[in-house]
Design a protein around this motif. Structure first.
Motif, short mmCIF file in Angstrom:
data_model
loop_
_atom_site.label_atom_id
_atom_site.label_comp_id
_atom_site.label_asym_id
_atom_site.label_seq_id
_atom_site.Cartn_x
_atom_site.Cartn_y
_atom_site.Cartn_z
N GLN A 1 3.36 -3.29 11.12
CA GLN A 1 3.23 -1.91 11.59
C GLN A 1 4.48 -1.09 11.25
O GLN A 1 4.38 0.03 10.74
N MET A 2 5.65 -1.66 11.52
CA MET A 2 6.87 -0.94 11.20
C MET A 2 7.04 -0.79 9.69
O MET A 2 7.45 0.28 9.20
N ARG A 3 6.72 -1.84 8.93
CA ARG A 3 6.84 -1.74 7.48
C ARG A 3 5.89 -0.67 6.93
O ARG A 3 6.23 0.04 5.97
N THR A 4 4.71 -0.54 7.53
CA THR A 4 3.79 0.51 7.11
C THR A 4 4.41 1.89 7.29
O THR A 4 4.32 2.76 6.42
N VAL A 5 5.07 2.10 8.43
CA VAL A 5 5.74 3.37 8.67
C VAL A 5 6.84 3.60 7.63
O VAL A 5 6.99 4.71 7.09
N LEU A 6 7.62 2.56 7.34
CA LEU A 6 8.71 2.71 6.37
C LEU A 6 8.17 3.04 4.98
O LEU A 6 8.71 3.91 4.27
N TYR A 7 7.11 2.36 4.57
CA TYR A 7 6.51 2.64 3.26
C TYR A 7 5.93 4.05 3.22
O TYR A 7 6.08 4.76 2.21
N LEU A 8 5.26 4.47 4.27
CA LEU A 8 4.70 5.81 4.30
C LEU A 8 5.80 6.87 4.29
O LEU A 8 5.66 7.92 3.65
N THR A 9 6.90 6.58 4.99
CA THR A 9 8.02 7.52 4.97
C THR A 9 8.59 7.67 3.57
O THR A 9 8.85 8.78 3.10
N ALA A 10 8.77 6.54 2.89
CA ALA A 10 9.26 6.60 1.50
C ALA A 10 8.27 7.34 0.61
O ALA A 10 8.66 8.17 -0.22
N PHE A 11 6.96 7.05 0.77
CA PHE A 11 5.94 7.67 -0.06
C PHE A 11 5.92 9.18 0.12
O PHE A 11 5.94 9.95 -0.86
#
Length: 531
Positions: free
Chosen positions: A462-472
């Motif tokens: 869940q946290m990694r999803t947020v980090l990837y979406l933030t980068a995207f």
């Protein structure tokens, strides 16, 4: 910020022990973000948006920055590197401040102030919506109906600087925002940048409301308030889109989060008033009303009480909106404006991509591709409405006292667990609406981030999803709308933005020894490198 004692569970502490703490290293992360914010400010002078009627466009400094190819390229590079520095500073704060005890609060507040201040002075970045606000204010000033007339109804409307994509479209905003737009154009000034000041202040108020109520709601649900503040409010996508881009979603989201807090704290009338104010900014937050009613009804309410409370909630909210409609003479025109964002699409919106791909193929085969596209999008919209109703009407089970990661080991009472369950369901309702839309703007992600953060985002995927979406979405902003004069090759400038932006962000994600462990999970993280 609340001082509630919130203890992270053992599973998260094991993850966060890999990252060193210390005020000095956290301070360096703060200053990295500040340096990035300054670079965004400087870069905006070259490729930020200016109306052709602006007095700044005749200033020698801006002439050089905006008409010289080398200066425009430098400004573009500054934007990309600056955004990457903010992203890295945000990631490093997470590492240095874990496990989010009370010493985190002053550092996070300092970071927020330092990162926001330069962004308040930028020319609007990555969006011209703020200039559309001015055009809609002019419509109000001339007695036209912004719910039926586009900005193109104005004489010389192009000199105001709005995106031509929206000049024919009715406004998608509520009466409260229209009043602010009207007020802005009444300011005595010869430059559109002066008219932008009320919008900037409104967006800042939205960020402040988020900084106050995101931690409060998180703590109310047994979650760490400092972690929630970092995750949502200091997120670079939030600061870029809400402050630098001057999007009214900032005030909309700040008001609805404040309303949800008071509704969950058994002050339902105040909660409804604040959520209604949010609807009067952007009507999409109508989705929150049935869930506010569920908070008011309580965890043990039967169907009779639920429907009675729903009726009262709707009556109060729509009564206020009706009064606003009478005062501005536009009635409930904002209801039709709910359809405005559906007139465009973007490639990373699943429904938008699918519907237009199918429509394109049908057209190639000689069929009515446009009609097929419209049908698919209408079906998707109908499904989203149905799913929102299901999420509101389906019986909401109350989770066990320790059923969510990061929750306070001390058992929450039934009221707080009910609040957490209701708002989690509401978060999914907003997610359904966003994912089933043909147009997903980067700031739509921020609605979901806020609502999921206040109900519990776990470490791991869940946290990694947020980090990837933030980068995207940071990359999407950098490679999207840049203001470039016609004689400067826009393809060259966008190529620079894409190359530099991707290089910086991908380096942070996969090469930077200090931050790549946040995105990769194949090997245990070593101790973080110095900032």
């Amino acid at each position: 910020m609340t001082s509630a004692r919130v203890v992270l569970p053992e599973v998260e502490l094991k993850v966060l022990k890999k990252f060193p703490r210390g005020t000095g290293t956290a301070a360096s992360a703060v200053w990295q973000g500040f340096a990035g914010s300054i670079m965004l400010l400087l870069g905006s002078f070259g490729v930020g948006w200016l109306a052709s009627s602006s007095v700044l466009i005749r200033n020698p400094l801006f002439i050089v920055a905006r008409t010289t190819p080398a200066a425009v390229i430098i400004a573009t590079v500054l934007l990309c590197v600056g955004a990457a520095l903010m992203l890295r500073g945000w990631l490093r704060l997470r590492q240095h401040l874990a496990p989010w005890d009370e010493t985190s609060a002053p550092i996070l507040k300092k970071a927020l102030m330092l990162w926001v201040a330069p962004l308040m002075l930028t020319l609007p970045l990555f969006s011209r919506d703020s200039y559309a606000y001015i055009g809609q204010g002019r419509l109000m000033q001339q007695g036209l109906d912004p719910y039926t007339d586009g900005i193109s109804a104005l004489n010389n409307y192009f000199s105001l600087g709005p995106d031509t994509l929206w000049t024919e479209a009715p406004t998608p905003y509520g009466p409260l925002w229209l009043w602010l737009e009207h007020f802005a154009v009444l300011l005595p000034a010869g430059s559109p940048e002066i008219a932008l000041i009320p919008f900037r202040i409104a967006c800042l108020i939205g960020v402040v409301l988020l900084a106050i109520y995101i931690p409060k709601l998180a703590a109310r649900h047994g979650l760490n308030p400092h972690r929630a503040l970092w995750l949502v409010v200091l997120n670079p996508v939030v600061l870029i889109n809400f402050v630098a881009s001057v999007h009214n979603d900032s005030l909309m989201l700040g008001l609805v989060v404040a309303g949800l807090y008071y509704a969950s704290a058994k002050r339902p009338i105040l909660g409804i008033l604040l959520v209604t104010a949010s609807i009067a900014i952007k009507p999409i937050t109508l989705i929150a009303l049935p869930f506010v009613g569920l908070l008011w009804a309580g965890s043990r309410a039967g169907w009779v009480r639920k429907f009675a409370i729903w009726a009262a909630t709707l009556a109060i909210s729509m009564g206020i909106m009706a009064v606003m409609g009478v005062m501005n003479g536009l009635g409930f025109g904002w209801l039709a404006a709910l359809q405005t964002p559906g007139t465009v699409w973007i490639w990373y919106a699943p429904v938008g991509l699918f519907s237009h791909t199918v429509g394109f193929v049908i057209t190639l085969l000689g069929g009515a591709g446009g009609s097929v596209t419209d049908v698919i999008q209408t079906i998707a919209q109908g499904i989203s409405i149905l799913l929102v109703m299901v999420l509101a009407f389906w019986k909401i089970p109350i989770p066990a006292a320790n059923g969510v990661a990061h929750q306070n080991p001390d058992a929450l009472d039934e009221t707080r667990r009910h609040s957490q369950a209701v708002l989690r369901r509401m978060a999914w309702a907003f997610a359904v609406v966003v994912l089933m839309a043909s147009m997903i703007q980067p700031w739509y992600m921020l609605w979901l981030l806020a609502f999921f953060a206040i109900t519990g985002l776990e470490e791991g995927w869940q946290m990694r999803t947020v980090l990837y979406l933030t980068a995207f979405f940071t990359l999407i902003a950098l490679t999207d709308q840049l203001s470039v004069f016609p004689w400067i090759p826009v393809v060259m400038v966008r190529t620079v933005a894409i190359v530099v932006g991707f290089a910086c962000v991908l380096f942070i994600m996969f090469k930077d020894k200090a931050t790549r462990g946040l995105f990769l999970t194949t090997k245990p993280e070593k101790a973080a490198e110095p900032a």
